[in-house]
Design a protein around this motif. Structure first.
Motif, mmCIF file in Angstrom:
data_model
loop_
_atom_site.group_PDB
_atom_site.id
_atom_site.type_symbol
_atom_site.label_atom_id
_atom_site.label_comp_id
_atom_site.label_asym_id
_atom_site.label_seq_id
_atom_site.Cartn_x
_atom_site.Cartn_y
_atom_site.Cartn_z
ATOM 1 N N VAL A 1 0.827 -1.208 0.000
ATOM 2 C CA VAL A 1 0.000 0.000 0.000
ATOM 3 C C VAL A 1 0.865 1.264 0.000
ATOM 4 O O VAL A 1 0.632 2.200 -0.767
ATOM 5 N N THR A 2 1.896 1.308 0.862
ATOM 6 C CA THR A 2 2.673 2.545 1.034
ATOM 7 C C THR A 2 3.766 2.702 -0.012
ATOM 8 O O THR A 2 3.938 3.786 -0.571
ATOM 9 N N LYS A 3 4.524 1.652 -0.279
ATOM 10 C CA LYS A 3 5.679 1.767 -1.160
ATOM 11 C C LYS A 3 5.314 1.624 -2.636
ATOM 12 O O LYS A 3 5.846 2.339 -3.489
ATOM 13 N N VAL A 4 4.423 0.677 -2.934
ATOM 14 C CA VAL A 4 4.090 0.426 -4.339
ATOM 15 C C VAL A 4 3.053 1.425 -4.843
ATOM 16 O O VAL A 4 3.152 1.943 -5.955
ATOM 17 N N HIS A 5 2.062 1.760 -3.973
ATOM 18 C CA HIS A 5 0.947 2.597 -4.425
ATOM 19 C C HIS A 5 0.943 3.995 -3.806
ATOM 20 O O HIS A 5 0.059 4.802 -4.119
ATOM 21 N N GLY A 6 1.902 4.289 -2.925
ATOM 22 C CA GLY A 6 1.974 5.630 -2.340
ATOM 23 C C GLY A 6 0.779 5.986 -1.484
ATOM 24 O O GLY A 6 0.405 7.159 -1.385
ATOM 25 N N GLY A 7 0.171 4.991 -0.861
ATOM 26 C CA GLY A 7 -1.016 5.238 -0.047
ATOM 27 C C GLY A 7 -0.746 5.088 1.438
ATOM 28 O O GLY A 7 0.394 5.155 1.897
ATOM 29 N N GLU A 8 -1.836 4.874 2.197
ATOM 30 C CA GLU A 8 -1.736 4.708 3.638
ATOM 31 C C GLU A 8 -2.588 3.520 4.053
ATOM 32 O O GLU A 8 -3.534 3.136 3.355
ATOM 33 N N ILE A 9 -2.255 2.949 5.207
ATOM 34 C CA ILE A 9 -3.088 1.912 5.798
ATOM 35 C C ILE A 9 -3.199 2.224 7.280
ATOM 36 O O ILE A 9 -2.186 2.391 7.963
ATOM 37 N N LYS A 10 -4.439 2.394 7.764
ATOM 38 C CA LYS A 10 -4.674 2.794 9.135
ATOM 39 C C LYS A 10 -5.515 1.759 9.859
ATOM 40 O O LYS A 10 -6.228 0.957 9.226
ATOM 41 N N VAL A 11 -5.458 1.808 11.179
ATOM 42 C CA VAL A 11 -6.223 0.890 12.013
ATOM 43 C C VAL A 11 -7.032 1.701 13.011
ATOM 44 O O VAL A 11 -6.484 2.558 13.702
ATOM 45 N N VAL A 12 -8.327 1.429 13.066
ATOM 46 C CA VAL A 12 -9.192 2.001 14.103
ATOM 47 C C VAL A 12 -9.726 0.832 14.915
ATOM 48 O O VAL A 12 -10.415 -0.035 14.377
ATOM 49 N N THR A 13 -9.393 0.780 16.185
ATOM 50 C CA THR A 13 -9.743 -0.392 16.992
ATOM 51 C C THR A 13 -10.271 0.033 18.345
ATOM 52 O O THR A 13 -9.873 1.053 18.897
#
Length: 515
Positions: free
Chosen positions: A489-501
């Motif tokens: 997600v971050t390196k290949v697509h330049g995005g973010e991944i978040k967690v709400v728990t």
């Protein structure tokens, strides 16, 4: 502009000397001269006031010899230039409207000098006036003193100032030479030695001949150089050991990279294993349709032959249309099975790394169903409610489909695992739910996988994306799923991944991709 220490010392000494010279040659003589003149003016004015008082008393008593005595009071002063007694007369005009005061020299000393009544002070003469007023006459005493003594005193002050200034100048030069020799030269020598040490010459030493702070600084510098030389020797020895250790570590690192690549492949194959049962279930349906419609078409073809033999072309056309419709259904379900198999093959092979227009909603929906059926095939007791919400305005976006598919599958599988574990703990009172949604907001695509499991403990929240970190029992997880998902997600697509728990209520993993 760079100014060295020696120049700074000379500039400081010269500034001090110039300031003192200004004070001694200009300011001090000027102040003293002004003071002498002020005192002299006061003294002459006091004498004039004294003579005027004596004259006033004598005239008041009509003692004209007393007038002469008052004037003679200052005759013996060698500085006296003249003393005059002025008489003031008032002259009216013919109409007695205006008057004029005339100043007449009544008496003077020396007798042969008659100074101008309006004479004023000059550089060589101090003139002071003291008035008196009696019933007999009014007038003033005009007193003139020369300034020879003042001029001589000023000359003496100037000579003394010049002598002091010259003395200070030569002393300042001597102090400058002494400071330059005892401060700047040792400091410059220390600087040169430090530069050579900085270039790598650890044999440099400073010869400290002074028993002062600079000498102590030189001793400290020499000790530092000795320590550096000793440390350098120890570092060389340690570098040899490190070189050997590095070679071993490099070999170990290469082995770890190979192992890591194998583990990544294992993770991919593990996720493929999760899909296998689901794919089998999904592919069974289109195959059943293909088989059923193929058998039906065989029967229809036999009926078609019979009707041809009877020349019943109306029924032939009806049967031909039925066969055509069945062939369409066979073709549709065959393509459906083909797409499922292609998806499985695409997931199993390495990523091409090439982005292409992809329907995110279709990928999310397909992997959602395949993951569910895969778990159902492995565990018949497994069950969970499936909820979706797809934003149809997203359309197709440029992503690497194999990679994004692995990320979504990993998150969905983890969500099913989380609700299954909570079901085991609580029992029948708990209804497992996994919710997959997509959304487009402000040129960003959100892909969220939410569950109502136990949530992620806060103490491990910072570790979940680290490689090889897992909370699953040994043998059930490699700890690479979330790490690989984070990198994709971050390196290949330049995005973010978040967690709400939330503890005890569940977790939501959100993928954010730029459009």
């Amino acid at each position: 502009m760079h100014i060295n220490l020696k120049t700074k010392i000379w500039l400081t000494i010269c500034s001090i000397v110039l300031m003192f010279s200004f004070f001694t040659l200009y300011y001090f003589p000027r102040q003293q001269g002004n003071l002498l003149i002020d005192n002299y003016n006061t003294e002459v004015q006091n004498l004039a006031n004294t003579v005027a008082l004596g004259v006033k008393i004598a005239i008041t008593e009509q003692n004209f010899e007393g007038v002469q005595t008052a004037i003679e009071f200052v005759k013996g002063d060698p500085r006296l230039q003249f003393v005059s007694m002025l008489q003031y007369d008032t002259t009216w005009d013919a109409n007695h409207n205006n008057f004029q005061i005339k100043k007449t020299v009544f008496k003077t000393f020396p007798e042969n000098e008659h100074p101008d009544p309006e004479i004023v002070t000059t550089n060589t003469l101090i003139v002071k006036r003291a008035t008196f007023n009696t019933s007999v006459m009014s007038g003033a005493i005009l007193l003139g003193f020369n300034t020879n003594e003042i001029i001589k005193s000023k000359q003496k002050i100037t000579l003394a100032s010049l002598f002091v200034s010259s003395t200070v100048f030569f002393i300042g030069i001597l102090i400058g030479l002494w400071l330059a020799r005892n401060i700047s030269l040792p400091v410059l020598a220390l600087r040169d030695a430090a530069n050579r040490v900085g270039e790598g010459d650890l044999n440099q030493k400073v010869i400290h001949i002074h028993h002062d702070e600079i000498g102590e600084l030189g001793q400290a510098f020499n000790k530092m150089v000795d320590d550096l030389a000793k440390t350098g020797k120890e570092l060389n020895e340690k570098n040899e050991v490190l070189s050997s250790t590095n070679a071993t570590l490099n070999n170990t690192l290469l082995q770890l990279k190979d192992t890591h690549a194998q583990l990544i492949q294992s993770e991919k194959m593990a996720s493929l294993g999760e899909l296998t049962a689901g794919i089998a279930h999904e592919i069974q349906n289109p195959l059943n349709f293909v088989n059923n419609f193929s058998e039906i078409n065989i029967e229809l073809i036999e009926e078609l032959k019979e009707e041809l033999d009877k020349n019943n072309f109306t029924d032939v056309r009806v049967l031909a249309n039925d066969i055509k419709e069945n062939e369409k259904k066979i073709n549709h379900h065959g393509k459906r099975a083909d797409s499922i198999i292609k998806g499985m093959l695409q997931h199993s092979r390495s990523s091409s790394g090439v982005k292409e227009p992809t329907d995110i909603n279709a990928i999310a929906d397909e992997y959602f169903r395949l993951a569910y059926h895969g778990l159902r095939a492995k565990d018949k007791t497994f069950n969970a409610a499936m909820k979706t919400s797809y934003d149809e305005s997203i359309g197709k976006i440029d992503v690497v489909p194999q990679d994004i598919g692995r990320v979504i599958l990993n998150l969905i599988t983890n969500a099913f695992y989380a609700v299954t574990e909570k079901k085991k703990q609580i029992g029948n009172g708990f209804e497992p739910l996994v919710f997959v949604r997509t959304q487009k907001t402000d040129n960003k695509i959100f892909i969220a996988v939410k569950d109502n499991g136990n949530g992620v403990p806060q103490k491990i929240l910072d570790k979940i994306f680290q490689p090889f970190f897992t909370t699953k029992p040994t043998g059930q997880g490699t700890g690479l799923g979330l790490s690989m998902s984070y990198d994709i997600v971050t390196k290949v697509h330049g995005g973010e991944i978040k967690v709400v728990t939330t503890a005890g209520e569940g977790s939501e993993f959100i993928i954010i991709l730029p459009v």
